[in-house]
Scaffold this active site. Structure first.
Site, short mmCIF file in Angstrom:
data_model
loop_
_atom_site.label_atom_id
_atom_site.label_comp_id
_atom_site.label_asym_id
_atom_site.label_seq_id
_atom_site.Cartn_x
_atom_site.Cartn_y
_atom_site.Cartn_z
N LYS A 181 121.96 73.32 100.92
CA LYS A 181 122.60 72.79 102.14
C LYS A 181 123.60 73.82 102.68
O LYS A 181 124.27 74.52 101.90
CB LYS A 181 123.32 71.49 101.77
CG LYS A 181 124.26 70.92 102.82
CD LYS A 181 123.51 70.25 103.95
CE LYS A 181 124.47 69.77 105.07
NZ LYS A 181 123.76 69.45 106.31
N CYS A 193 124.13 74.90 114.00
CA CYS A 193 124.44 73.49 113.71
C CYS A 193 124.92 72.79 114.98
O CYS A 193 125.87 73.24 115.61
CB CYS A 193 125.49 73.35 112.61
SG CYS A 193 125.91 71.60 112.35
#
Ligand code: RRO
Length: 419
Positions: free
Chosen positions: A46, A141
């Site tokens: 992650k 992101c």
């Protein structure tokens, strides 16, 4: 025919070109160890920030309830355990066991300085012998509250890459191959500009992963008349099969504009062997699976890999290099070939359905034929018996004929009832 899915990304050898995307099921060593034990070609963690954080408020994920839509949303907001956790030896050992696969980390600093500190820590760990095969710098992101997507802000993107590449150049000891995760682009000048900036840093960037989720999508709760996601006014990253065609276009354009020394990793909406095949055909050296892994779990890697191998066998490709980046131009000949192949596939599918559901009817037809023959034999025997009874085969009387006709009708009725 032997079929291999092996590939290299940033000169790292992968036995399977299909592996996980950073994001779902990659936050903890327990979750990642399941990926290491699966058919996935590598394990990618992650995206990390310098310090651990819990992410955006709940609810922050959504899957379309309509089976035909196949779209997912997330506004996780980078929940993660902090970079130290993802690069320490105990975590890597817990994740990888003796799988022998490459372990990769991802960073998504809240500031450029944070990214530099994290990269420096990764290099230190590498120099101390940590088994980190690559680092993916996430410039895409969409869920950081108050911050735009870096990959959409070309001057900022260039500034980040400039500082990062200087850090790489200054390193005396070992570094870690750098990948960059990009947002989706939607217009030719944007593909071209992004690739031109990335090419400027080709000495440093070894692969580009396209695409991150399609940012700032919105799903509405029809009953409550509000967004389904709590934060950012419901705006979130869109993923799943709904974004596959945007991902294919981005991989194709990136492969076209990027320097050949930079590999392209395809990501976005991949959930079948055919999807993976198409990604490779448009130029991907490897494929990351995000939403399908999120929904199906790590067993998806075995399924997708097997489906891809079956396709390759049918098409007589033994390695992904046989078709990588070999998308043909549209042609009339291709279109007619496709029409024929689709018609044949449709006919085969129909035949398969008929023969599976038709097994019974075939059996019934066989049974009926059989019973017809049996009954005709019965009639014949009955007729013989009648003749035997009257000891004559000549000039039967009216009664004899009625008797025989009754037996025949009786047998025909039985035949009809049994069919
Ligand atoms: O954590 C997230 O919200 C997130 C990240 Br870091 C990302 O890169 N892409 C995404 O859709 N969600």
């Amino acid at each position: 025919m032997n079929v291999s899915l092996s590939t290299t990304v940033a000169s790292i050898e992968l036995e399977n070109c299909i592996y996980n995307a950073s994001g779902p099921r990659t936050g903890s060593s327990a979750a990642m160890s399941k990926i290491a034990k699966s058919a996935s070609g590598a394990v990618l963690a992650k995206s990390a920030t310098l310090n651990s954080q819990t992410g955006n408020p709940l609810p922050r994920t959504w899957h379309s309830p309509e089976a035909s839509v196949k779209a997912s949303l997330n506004s996780e907001g980078l929940p993660n355990s902090g970079i130290e956790y993802y690069i320490k030896e105990t975590t890597i050992a817990e994740v990888m066991g003796d799988s022998g696969k490459p372990y990769m980390v991802s960073i998504s600093g809240k500031t450029l300085e944070e990214n530099i500190v994290m990269l420096t820590q990764i290099f230190e760990q590498k120099q101390n012998g940590a088994n980190i095969a690559a680092v993916e710098l996430n410039l895409a992101c969409p869920n950081i509250i108050g911050k735009p997507i870096i990959g959409f802000d070309f001057p900022q993107m260039e500034q980040v890459l400039d500082v990062v590449s200087k850090l790489y150049k200054e390193q005396k000891g070992a570094t870690v191959p750098l990948g960059v995760k990009m947002p989706p682009y939607f217009d030719t000048p944007h593909f071209e500009t992004a690739a031109t900036i990335l090419n400027k840093y080709k000495d440093c960037i070894k692969y580009v992963a396209s695409i991150n989720t399609v940012g700032n999508a919105l799903a509405v709760d029809f009953h409550a008349e509000m967004p389904v996601i709590a934060s950012k006014g419901g705006f979130a990253g869109l993923s799943g099969p709904a974004v596959k065609h945007t991902a294919l276009a981005n991989v194709h354009k990136m492969r076209h504009y990027l320097d050949p020394s930079i590999d392209v990793v395809g990501v976005g909406g991949i959930s079948s062997g055919q999807d993976a095949f198409e990604m490779i055909l448009v130029g991907a050296s490897a494929i990351q699976v995000g939403t399908c892994h999120w929904i199906e779990g790590p067993k998806c890697f075995e399924r997708i890999s097997q489906e891809l191998k079956d396709i390759m066998k049918k098409k007589k490709y033994s390695s992904i290099n046989d078709f990588k980046g070999k998308l043909k131009e549209w042609s009339k000949e291709g279109a007619s070939l496709s029409r024929m192949a689709r018609a044949e596939a449709k006919a085969n599918a129909k035949a398969a359905v008929t023969s599976s559901s038709g097994d019974n009817s075939t059996m019934e037809r066989g049974f009926n034929k059989q019973s017809l023959v049996t009954n005709l034999l019965l009639i014949f025997v009955a007729a013989l018996l009648v003749n035997e009874k009257y000891e004559t085969f000549t000039t039967p009387t009216g009664d004899d004929i009625y008797f025989v006709i009754s037996i025949v009708l009786f047998c025909v009725c039985i035949t009809l009832l049994r069919s």
